[in-house]
Motif scaffolding. Sequence first.
Motif, mmCIF file in Angstrom:
data_model
loop_
_atom_site.group_PDB
_atom_site.id
_atom_site.type_symbol
_atom_site.label_atom_id
_atom_site.label_comp_id
_atom_site.label_asym_id
_atom_site.label_seq_id
_atom_site.Cartn_x
_atom_site.Cartn_y
_atom_site.Cartn_z
ATOM 1 N N GLY A 191 3.510 15.817 6.132
ATOM 2 C CA GLY A 191 3.504 17.085 6.850
ATOM 3 C C GLY A 191 4.864 17.494 7.393
ATOM 4 O O GLY A 191 4.999 18.562 7.986
ATOM 5 N N TYR A 192 5.883 16.678 7.191
ATOM 6 C CA TYR A 192 7.207 16.983 7.730
ATOM 7 C C TYR A 192 7.752 18.317 7.207
ATOM 8 O O TYR A 192 8.301 19.100 7.959
ATOM 9 C CB TYR A 192 8.181 15.850 7.380
ATOM 10 C CG TYR A 192 9.579 16.110 7.864
ATOM 11 C CD1 TYR A 192 9.927 15.828 9.176
ATOM 12 C CD2 TYR A 192 10.539 16.647 7.020
ATOM 13 C CE1 TYR A 192 11.202 16.081 9.637
ATOM 14 C CE2 TYR A 192 11.828 16.907 7.476
ATOM 15 C CZ TYR A 192 12.150 16.620 8.783
ATOM 16 O OH TYR A 192 13.414 16.883 9.239
ATOM 17 N N SER A 224 0.831 -1.196 0.000
ATOM 18 C CA SER A 224 0.000 0.000 0.000
ATOM 19 C C SER A 224 0.870 1.253 0.000
ATOM 20 O O SER A 224 1.998 1.256 0.467
ATOM 21 C CB SER A 224 -0.945 -0.008 1.205
ATOM 22 O OG SER A 224 -0.210 -0.023 2.398
ATOM 23 N N LYS A 225 0.315 2.333 -0.546
ATOM 24 C CA LYS A 225 1.039 3.606 -0.663
ATOM 25 C C LYS A 225 1.265 4.210 0.716
ATOM 26 O O LYS A 225 0.401 4.187 1.569
ATOM 27 C CB LYS A 225 0.225 4.559 -1.534
ATOM 28 C CG LYS A 225 0.927 5.861 -1.838
ATOM 29 C CD LYS A 225 0.128 6.660 -2.837
ATOM 30 C CE LYS A 225 0.694 7.980 -3.205
ATOM 31 N NZ LYS A 225 1.711 8.582 -2.410
ATOM 32 N N LEU A 226 2.448 4.760 0.904
ATOM 33 C CA LEU A 226 2.780 5.420 2.165
ATOM 34 C C LEU A 226 2.172 6.813 2.214
ATOM 35 O O LEU A 226 2.034 7.472 1.188
ATOM 36 C CB LEU A 226 4.294 5.545 2.308
ATOM 37 C CG LEU A 226 5.079 4.261 2.445
ATOM 38 C CD1 LEU A 226 6.569 4.552 2.342
ATOM 39 C CD2 LEU A 226 4.749 3.575 3.757
ATOM 40 N N ASP A 227 1.855 7.290 3.416
ATOM 41 C CA ASP A 227 1.418 8.671 3.595
ATOM 42 C C ASP A 227 2.621 9.604 3.502
ATOM 43 O O ASP A 227 2.530 10.698 2.968
ATOM 44 C CB ASP A 227 0.724 8.848 4.944
ATOM 45 C CG ASP A 227 -0.595 8.107 5.011
ATOM 46 O OD1 ASP A 227 -1.259 7.968 3.966
ATOM 47 O OD2 ASP A 227 -0.960 7.658 6.114
ATOM 48 N N ILE A 274 5.956 21.908 12.248
ATOM 49 C CA ILE A 274 6.996 22.204 13.233
ATOM 50 C C ILE A 274 7.037 21.120 14.310
ATOM 51 O O ILE A 274 7.803 21.230 15.257
ATOM 52 C CB ILE A 274 6.775 23.587 13.875
ATOM 53 C CG1 ILE A 274 5.413 23.658 14.562
ATOM 54 C CG2 ILE A 274 6.948 24.687 12.851
ATOM 55 C CD1 ILE A 274 5.208 24.898 15.410
ATOM 56 N N ALA A 275 6.232 20.081 14.139
ATOM 57 C CA ALA A 275 6.164 18.999 15.116
ATOM 58 C C ALA A 275 7.475 18.232 15.161
ATOM 59 O O ALA A 275 8.210 18.174 14.181
ATOM 60 C CB ALA A 275 5.024 18.048 14.763
#
Length: 74
Positions: free
Chosen positions: A36-37, A7-10, A41-42
Amino acid sequence: MSKSAVSKLDGRVEQHSFVGPVLGNTVLFNIYLPQGYDTGIARYPVIYFLHGLNGNQGGPSNTVVPRSFEDARA
């Protein structure tokens, strides 16, 4: 092959390299960056997955390990 392995990675897996300080050889490694990387800012946990002697950074581990990480975070 299991569904999670295909399956495709997020997120995404990127290949990078560095020059080893002892032998001066180019060492390739992959890094998984979660969705979202680039815009967030997480802080993210780190998983070091080492392929071992005579292995390489390619292969199914490029999707199996990140998929397991994504499944664990979910």
